[in-house]
Design a protein around this motif. Structure first.
Motif, mmCIF file in Angstrom:
data_model
loop_
_atom_site.group_PDB
_atom_site.id
_atom_site.type_symbol
_atom_site.label_atom_id
_atom_site.label_comp_id
_atom_site.label_asym_id
_atom_site.label_seq_id
_atom_site.Cartn_x
_atom_site.Cartn_y
_atom_site.Cartn_z
ATOM 1 N N UNK A 189 -9.831 -19.611 8.892
ATOM 2 C CA UNK A 189 -10.141 -19.284 7.513
ATOM 3 C C UNK A 189 -10.614 -17.956 7.659
ATOM 4 N N UNK A 190 -9.962 -16.732 7.045
ATOM 5 C CA UNK A 190 -10.543 -15.345 7.141
ATOM 6 C C UNK A 190 -12.077 -15.201 6.693
ATOM 7 N N UNK A 191 -12.894 -14.630 7.253
ATOM 8 C CA UNK A 191 -14.282 -14.591 6.580
ATOM 9 C C UNK A 191 -14.693 -13.161 5.923
ATOM 10 N N UNK A 192 -13.799 -12.223 5.806
ATOM 11 C CA UNK A 192 -14.442 -11.089 5.224
ATOM 12 C C UNK A 192 -12.935 -10.249 4.588
ATOM 13 N N UNK A 193 -13.258 -9.190 3.991
ATOM 14 C CA UNK A 193 -12.112 -8.220 3.325
ATOM 15 C C UNK A 193 -11.377 -7.676 4.599
ATOM 16 N N UNK A 194 -12.108 -7.460 5.913
ATOM 17 C CA UNK A 194 -11.098 -7.013 6.906
ATOM 18 C C UNK A 194 -10.203 -7.817 7.509
ATOM 19 N N UNK A 195 -10.659 -9.156 7.523
ATOM 20 C CA UNK A 195 -9.761 -10.299 8.210
ATOM 21 C C UNK A 195 -8.815 -10.503 7.252
ATOM 22 N N UNK A 196 -9.128 -10.461 5.934
ATOM 23 C CA UNK A 196 -7.730 -10.763 4.935
ATOM 24 C C UNK A 196 -6.953 -9.381 5.054
ATOM 25 N N UNK A 197 -7.444 -8.269 5.319
ATOM 26 C CA UNK A 197 -6.480 -7.218 5.345
ATOM 27 C C UNK A 197 -5.725 -7.155 6.835
ATOM 28 N N UNK A 198 -6.313 -7.562 7.861
ATOM 29 C CA UNK A 198 -5.673 -7.736 9.109
ATOM 30 C C UNK A 198 -4.564 -8.804 9.138
ATOM 31 N N UNK A 199 -4.963 -10.054 8.375
ATOM 32 C CA UNK A 199 -4.097 -11.077 8.209
ATOM 33 C C UNK A 199 -2.605 -10.391 7.407
ATOM 34 N N UNK A 200 -2.904 -9.686 6.654
ATOM 35 C CA UNK A 200 -1.896 -9.031 5.792
ATOM 36 C C UNK A 200 -1.054 -8.127 6.540
ATOM 37 N N UNK A 201 -1.739 -7.270 7.317
ATOM 38 C CA UNK A 201 -1.140 -6.370 8.101
ATOM 39 C C UNK A 201 -0.320 -7.185 9.396
ATOM 40 N N UNK A 202 -0.844 -8.139 9.769
ATOM 41 C CA UNK A 202 -0.137 -8.930 10.874
ATOM 42 C C UNK A 202 1.338 -9.432 10.209
ATOM 43 N N UNK A 203 1.020 -10.187 9.059
ATOM 44 C CA UNK A 203 2.168 -10.825 8.411
ATOM 45 C C UNK A 203 3.204 -9.964 8.066
ATOM 46 N N UNK A 204 2.882 -8.620 7.744
ATOM 47 C CA UNK A 204 3.836 -7.729 7.080
ATOM 48 C C UNK A 204 4.514 -7.276 8.607
#
Length: 388
Positions: A189-204
């Motif tokens: 579970x991503x905990x903040x905006x940076x982790x959500x961004x990093x998740x998107x970056x990795x998926x991209x």
């Protein structure tokens, strides 16, 4: 590609040189991607506004089409420029004048000077409407969150669509091209905006131009989804994602699992600085009203440390709507800027070498576009290190 009689006349120059050039761009684009016709758009969002990124060539082209009488047929907004009004005295006069010339030319052809990468806060497109938007983060937000349809336009094609009022019917303008082609199973579970961004970056990085269906981000806020989508578009070429109730298992799709360690690796990779930053940058993409309220609650009653700048970038619309939180933020010593973004202005000319930000997209671009080292941390941490 089928053209109506009017479109053929435009292509043949019967409606003037400016329309002809724009039709040539759209027809070439349509032929390249197998479009069968042009379709009307409800709005265009034009990039290529910052003098820092487009230079003199853009001025020459805009001047030529403006002098030939070009006018936008579709409602058209503009991406950020290089300068906020409060920065004018900090840059050489030539840069300021060149940027002003670009804005005057865009206004001359009928574009609205919104100067924001988040036009959807002020001008929400209707569901299922067709758009021609440049600015990759806005494209992903429109397709994935708003349910309006736009391909990832470049500055020339978005401008051409604005003037003609149409775009080729390829890509996500066709329902069959919006279907997911890969499943992403988020195992933490991503905990903040940076982790959500990093998740998107990795998926991209993993999916490139595929359209993902993402399991595991059902509780995300709109601001977290904005950061996720902006980062997804920075590292990859996709134009949308599926999530939430749509994210059901589909055995026909290739599946990729993402664990927390991959996200930590992304954050470490994008954080090139371990030293005290010269500047904090919040607002890539431009902050929502909710984000500036959140920031105001964090800085209220605090005082910014000497020797550090704190930039918060928003649209004029959000700044006007959020007068109270903006006042709190500015009273703390931070600057709430409109019309620009740290990435598309000359921070290096201000002597800024180290930037802390909560934006994965910004962390991706700042080292190359601004010659800056980056510290990627959540908003709360940005405030913690910047205030006494």
């Amino acid at each position: 590609m089928y053209l109506t009689r009017q479109e053929e006349l435009m292509l043949d120059g019967e409606y003037g040189w400016a329309c002809q050039v724009c039709m040539q761009i759209l027809v070439k684009l349509g032929e390249l991607y197998g479009a069968t016709r042009l379709i009307p758009i409800s709005s265009a969002h034009i990039s290529g506004v910052s003098y820092k990124t487009v230079g003199d060539a853009a001025i020459e082209f805009l001047m030529e089409i403006a002098e030939k009488g070009a006018k936008t047929k579709a409602f058209s907004t503009l991406n950020p420029s290089s300068i906020d009004p409060c920065l004018i005295d900090r840059f050489p006069r030539k840069l300021v004048e060149k940027q002003a010339e670009i804005l005057q030319l865009y206004e001359r052809i009928g574009a609205v000077p919104s100067l924001s990468c988040t036009p959807y806060y002020e001008y929400v497109p209707a569901k299922n409407s067709n758009l021609a938007w440049a600015e990759s983060s806005a494209v992903v937000y429109a397709n994935s969150i708003l349910g309006a349809w736009t391909n990832r336009e470049g500055a020339p094609s978005a401008l051409a669509s604005a003037i003609i009022g149409k775009t080729p019917n390829y890509g996500v303008h066709k329902p069959e091209n919006r279907e997911p082609s890969i499943m992403i199973d988020v195992l933490f579970q991503p905990r903040n905006e940076v982790e959500y961004g990093a998740l998107g970056y990795y998926i991209g990085e993993v999916i490139r131009d595929k359209i993902p269906i993402v399991k595991g981000i059902r509780g995300a806020s709109l601001d977290e989804l904005k950061q996720f989508g902006a980062a997804l578009a920075s590292s990859g070429m996709t134009s949308m994602f599926h999530y939430g109730k749509e994210a059901k298992s589909n055995e026909r799709l290739e599946a990729v699992a993402v664990e927390e360690r991959e996200i930590k690796t992304v954050i470490e990779k994008l954080s090139s600085s371990k030293l005290e930053p010269d500047m904090i940058f919040i607002g890539c993409p431009h902050c929502s009203l909710q984000e500036i309220r959140r920031l105001a609650s964090l800085v209220e009653g605090k005082k910014l440390k000497n020797g550090i700048e704190f930039w918060v970038c928003v649209s004029r619309y959000v700044k006007n709507k959020g007068k109270k939180p903006v006042r709190i933020i500015e009273n703390s010593g931070a600057k709430v800027l409109t019309d620009t973004c740290a990435v598309v202005t000359w921070t290096d000319k201000l002597g800024i070498k180290r930037i802390a930000t909560n934006s994965v997209k910004a962390a991706h671009y700042l080292p190359t576009m601004n010659k800056a080292e980056v510290l990627l941390i959540p908003m709360e941490k940005c405030v913690e290190i910047a205030y006494e």
